[in-house]
Design an enzyme around this catalytic site. Structure first.
Site: not given
Ligand code: MEZ
Length: 560
Positions: A315, A335
């Site tokens: 990740h 994000r």
């Protein structure tokens, strides 16, 4: 506050306003491929074939997993499984997939036991923050969900598994909502949908930034109201078989008593989760304590094919400062709503919503080429510009939508609304695993599997939110298939283990340790033959074999 990075932080703050309005840098397909080939941990050749079992000499495995696959069982030689528990269905694993299976079986009239090595709900499910995908809107469709996931998985997904996942998405959300799962809503009562890396439309439902915890909460409460018998602190250490390839139960290690417990079952559902705690190549992990790949070892020994187990997900936004949070997840949704990824010069070098593997490769490259930000604890990362979220979406957005992250970092004096976070890829998900068919059935009669322990569904790169959907869809589906096809009870023996041990004797350098590992730092497993009263170990040799080797620190090496 992070004074050691003052210069870099000033550059980030200075460029923020201008960056807010600029489109992300775009990569060509060739550039993405180069990032993967040169920097993604899966592509660096840290893998090998194994010399024993169904994939011997063919498929490659990460070195750490290969060693476990070539390890002996902790079950003492000569142990005979005198049956302690007789049940119809034995579920191994107490996370989302196991709980969904137990719930589905609750009305079947079958006797069900669920064994978990920690407590019900202690699993990677609760670590999933950002959400669950399902095609719910008019702009979306299950075909579109399929296409996004197939492209994200590099076309290596099993199309039939993926079709089932996407088609059962909307119905699964309804099922979870009816159980009481509180997905975030818009003012008008519709579900609030976020984007995820590689999704072409907003499709990710969330419960703030603790979606997996919320899903596990409702599943666990519901399971506790069923007649399922829960065996907590019972680790599966071997599968039992009838001597002819049918799985007929398991040997469990009861951590409290130290005894081995033999369970005879007509069907076994493996839902033991992933293997991030193997900390491949020394990477930190976002995974739960129990994620040591146990199910892979058990199924492989019995003859199940493993697929894509050379493919792991790193990740991109694992925390890398403060040290106490190293490896912990900073959800992709951060994000998705605008946080940009920046190097030490405050420069944006990549589209943050590109698929996870490419983004992870890009971050590793920045650090490897000395454009990362070194921490006082000898790590290095890149900035995740969280204050930008407040600038774009308004003050208070982070606190409202991501209370978990705010809480976690504030404990260390960092307010993500004011200060960017430092991130570096963290070992997050096992993309591959046990081969199953579209009903969760493995290669072996009597054995089903669901969730992260399985392979094929996600190809070689899973999209965000498809794992919480996976455990829901395939946990239920495996249980439905068991109800339809449950075999008659057969003898429960350790013939499969005996055959595997014969194979191990023939290889030149078998591993000196035992597997499954069960915990990241091997505990001293004191087994007592079932039914005996003495607390003494009957397996001194295996105690010696469970020594754990500390992994090297990848940051130390890469920062040189
Ligand atoms: O599916 C995941 O891995 C997930 C939801 C992670 C996250 O970034 O929150």
């Amino acid at each position: 506050m992070m004074d050691w990075a003052q210069d870099s932080l000033e550059k980030v703050a200075l460029s923020r306003q201008a960056r807010a309005e600029q489109p992300p840098p775009k990569l060509t397909d060739e550039e993405s491929e180069a990032l993967l080939n040169e920097f993604h941990p899966d592509y660096l050749g840290m893998e090998r074939t194994v010399n024993v079992g169904p994939n011997a000499g063919t498929q490659k495995f990460p070195l750490e997993l290969a060693e476990l696959l070539e390890s002996d069982s902790p079950v003492p030689q000569g142990f005979e499984p005198a049956i302690d528990i007789t049940t119809d269905v034995l579920i191994l694993g107490g996370g989302g997939a196991g709980a969904a299976a137990a719930l589905t079986l609750a009305e079947s009239g079958l006797n069900v036991h669920l064994a978990t090595k920690l407590r019900l709900g202690d699993a990677n499910t609760v670590m999933a923050e950002g959400g669950i995908q399902a095609a719910l809107t008019d702009q979306d469709s299950t075909r579109r969900h399929f296409a996004d996931s197939y492209v994200g998985g590099h076309g290596n997904n099993d199309p039939e598994l993926l079709r089932v996942l996407c088609e059962y998405g909307p119905e699964s959300i309804l099922w979870l909502s009816r159980l009481g799962c509180l997905f975030d809503q818009n003012e008008d009562g519709t579900f609030r949908l976020r984007r995820g890396g590689g999704t072409s439309v907003p499709r990710v439902l969330a419960c703030r930034d603790y979606t997996g915890l919320e899903i596990m909460r409702v599943l666990k409460d519901a399971v506790l109201l069923t007649p399922t018998k829960i065996l907590e602190n019972h680790s599966a250490v071997e599968l039992l078989d009838d001597g002819e390839g049918q799985i007929t139960g398991a040997v469990l290690w009861d951590r409290a008593s130290g005894k081995l417990v033999s369970v005879s079952a007509r069907a076994v559902i493996l839902a033991t989760g992933g293997s991030g705690q193997l900390r491949l190549q020394g990477f930190p992990t976002s995974n739960h304590l129990g994620a040591t790949g146990d199910g892979l070892i058990l199924a492989y020994r019995q003859g199940c094919q493993l697929i894509h187990t050379d493919s792991y997900q790193y990740h991109p936004s694992g925390s890398c400062y403060p040290e106490a949070l190293a490896g912990q997840l900073v959800t992709e949704s951060i994000r998705a709503i605008g946080a940009q990824v920046l190097n030490v010069h405050g420069e944006r070098f990549i589209d943050e919503m590109i698929t996870r593997d490419v983004l992870a490769g890009a971050i590793i490259k920045e650090v490897a080429q000395n454009r990362g930000v070194p921490t006082p604890t000898h790590r290095a990362g890149v900035w995740l510009d969280t204050p930008l979220i407040e600038l774009i979406n308004g003050e208070g957005t982070l606190r409202r939508q991501f209370p978990g992250i705010i809480h976690r970092f504030e404990r260390y004096g960092i307010d993500p609304a004011k200060h960017p976070l430092l991130v570096y890829p963290t070992l997050h998900y096992q993309n591959g695993g046990i081969r199953i068919d579209a009903f969760g059935q493995t290669d072996l009669q009597g054995l089903w599997a669901a969730g992260e322990v399985t392979g094929g569904l996600h190809g070689t790169n899973r999209l965000m939110g498809n794992s919480l959907l996976d455990i829901t869809v395939f946990g239920r589906r495996a249980a439905e298939s068991v109800m339809e096809k449950i075999p008659e009870r057969q003898e429960a023996t350790l013939v499969g283990l005996k055959k595997f041990r014969e194979g191990l004797h023939e290889i030149q350098h078998p591993s000196p340790r035992t597997a499954p590992l069960l915990f990241p730092v091997a505990s001293k497993m004191k087994f007592q033959l079932s039914g005996e009263a003495s607390g003494e170990s009957t397996n001194e040799a295996s105690e010696e074999k469970t020594q754990f080797r500390e992994p090297p620190d990848p940051f130390g090496r890469r920062m040189g």
